[in-house]
Design an enzyme around this catalytic site. Structure first.
Site, PDB file in Angstrom:
ATOM      1  N   GLN A 218       0.862  -1.178   0.000  1.00  0.00           N
ATOM      2  CA  GLN A 218       0.000   0.000   0.000  1.00  0.00           C
ATOM      3  C   GLN A 218       0.902   1.233   0.000  1.00  0.00           C
ATOM      4  OE1 GLN A 218      -3.797  -0.774   0.466  1.00  0.00           O
ATOM      5  NE2 GLN A 218      -2.636  -2.436  -0.486  1.00  0.00           N
ATOM      6  N   GLY A 259     -11.579   2.524   4.574  1.00  0.00           N
ATOM      7  CA  GLY A 259     -10.652   1.693   3.831  1.00  0.00           C
ATOM      8  C   GLY A 259      -9.751   2.480   2.888  1.00  0.00           C
ATOM      9  N   HIS A 260      -8.831   1.768   2.252  1.00  0.00           N
ATOM     10  CA  HIS A 260      -7.863   2.420   1.373  1.00  0.00           C
ATOM     11  C   HIS A 260      -8.537   3.015   0.136  1.00  0.00           C
ATOM     12  CE1 HIS A 260      -6.988  -1.795  -0.590  1.00  0.00           C
ATOM     13  NE2 HIS A 260      -8.144  -1.309  -0.976  1.00  0.00           N
ATOM     14  N   ASN A 261      -7.987   4.135  -0.310  1.00  0.00           N
ATOM     15  CA  ASN A 261      -8.452   4.837  -1.523  1.00  0.00           C
ATOM     16  C   ASN A 261      -9.838   5.458  -1.380  1.00  0.00           C
ATOM     17  OD1 ASN A 261      -6.078   3.870  -2.618  1.00  0.00           O
ATOM     18  ND2 ASN A 261      -7.062   2.458  -4.051  1.00  0.00           N
ATOM     19  N   SER A 279     -11.950   2.274  -1.948  1.00  0.00           N
ATOM     20  CA  SER A 279     -12.242   2.945  -3.217  1.00  0.00           C
ATOM     21  C   SER A 279     -13.681   3.414  -3.365  1.00  0.00           C
ATOM     22  CB  SER A 279     -11.864   2.055  -4.409  1.00  0.00           C
ATOM     23  OG  SER A 279     -10.481   1.757  -4.391  1.00  0.00           O
TER      24      SER A 279
END
Length: 350
Positions: A218, A259-261, A279
């Protein structure tokens, strides 16, 4: 056992001053009436200010011993005769404005340890890397660790045992609570991170396969803009291949997972135990009720509202009001719930 007072009682204030703070109009009562503090309806005594905006508490309003009450025009006749009435558009908002003036120390977390050896701002028991840059007025409490190349702006408080990672940027007048961790992040001004917040750790990314799961590095960051507040034990993962972004003025409750993004717009409100999968994108002014899950790569449009305990697995248009599992327009959701209830009742009569 002693009974400590955590917030100092406010100075005595006149009803006219309270009205000015609250952006309210005195429609009954002496403008010079002294107000000594605030209280809930049922506990108020002489000299206290209360507010009323929920008809569930009409019985408590009828019996209140308060000196004055913030109230909307539509409920004015419900205020007892002996209580001064201040009419405002939104009593809860006016209440917030008054509290901010009477109890300014409650607006952001206070240092846990208290004053550090007179004029000193950095505790001798904190660990600050020589290559970290702290502007004048930064407070670093005992046990905190600040990594190499980190930069922290004036007026920011780093709480006890908080960890600020290498090269992190934190703006001015921020508050980082005890035991919070901040890595791989750029944080704006006047940001509040409550105790236990974790910012910038790995996002959950694996290439799954029969022979084992391969970890996907990441390599993104977390960008938190000005005036964001993030509640205790909330986690915000750094981006996988781009940044995780939280827009200015957004307020996030305790125990939320970002979460990521994920992209969160400006002035959003996200209530406790919400999970935002990687995302997904939230437009400006989105509100999400507690314990709701949002699937990955889903977009929620500007101004949309999601009811608590819902599952959002598809696009929500701007201004939409959705709820249920899976989430759908609330009118449709209510019709389905009503139809199911009727069907169950008929089945029970058979």
């Amino acid at each position: 056992m002693s009974d400590p007072i955590f917030f100092s009682p406010p100075p005595q204030t006149s009803l006219a001053e309270i009205a000015a703070f609250a952006q309210a109009e005195i429609v009954r009562g002496d403008p010079d009436l002294p107000i000594a503090g605030v209280a809930p309806l049922e506990d108020a005594r002489a000299g206290m200010l209360v507010f009323f905006d929920n008809v569930k508490y009409l019985d408590r309003l009828a019996e209140t011993q308060a000196a004055a009450c913030l109230v909307a025009q539509r409920h004015l006749t419900k205020v007892p005769e002996g209580v001064a009435a201040l009419v405002c558009k939104d009593p809860y908002r006016s209440w917030a404005l008054v509290l901010a003036r009477l109890y300014p120390d409650a607006l952001r977390p206070a240092p846990v340890y208290g004053p550090i050896h007179g004029d000193a701002r950095v505790s001798e028991r904190a660990v600050v890397h020589p290559q970290a840059v702290l502007e004048d007025g930064v407070v670093v409490e005992p046990g905190a660790v600040i990594g190499a190349g980190a930069e922290i702006g004036a007026g920011t408080v780093i709480g006890a045992n908080a960890v600020i990672g290498q090269s992190v940027r934190i703006g001015r007048d921020c508050a980082v609570g005890a035991n919070a961790t901040v890595q791989h992040a750029l944080i704006g001004n006047r940001v509040i991170l409550h105790p236990g917040v974790a910012i910038g750790q790995d996002g959950f990314g694996y290439s799954m396969g029969a022979g084992g799961h391969v970890k996907v590095p990441q390599v993104g960051r977390v960008i938190i803009q000005d005036d964001v507040e993030i509640g205790a034990n909330t986690t915000v993962d750094r981006g996988a291949n781009r940044d995780t972004v939280i827009g200015e003025g957004t307020k996030i409750d305790n125990q939320v997972q970002v979460g990521h993004n994920v992209i969160i717009g400006r002035h959003c409100v996200i209530v406790s135990q919400v999970g935002l999968s990687g995302s997904c994108t939230l437009g400006d002014y989105v509100a999400i009720g507690g314990q709701t899950g949002v699937a990955g790569h889903v977009e929620i449009g500007m101004g949309a509202q999601i009811a608590a305990v819902s599952v959002v697995n598809d696009t929500v248009p701007a201004g939409g009001r959705y709820g249920g599992v899976p989430a759908k327009p609330v009118k449709q959701w209510f019709r389905e719930v009503t139809a199911l209830k009727k069907l169950a009742e008929r089945g029970g009569d058979a």
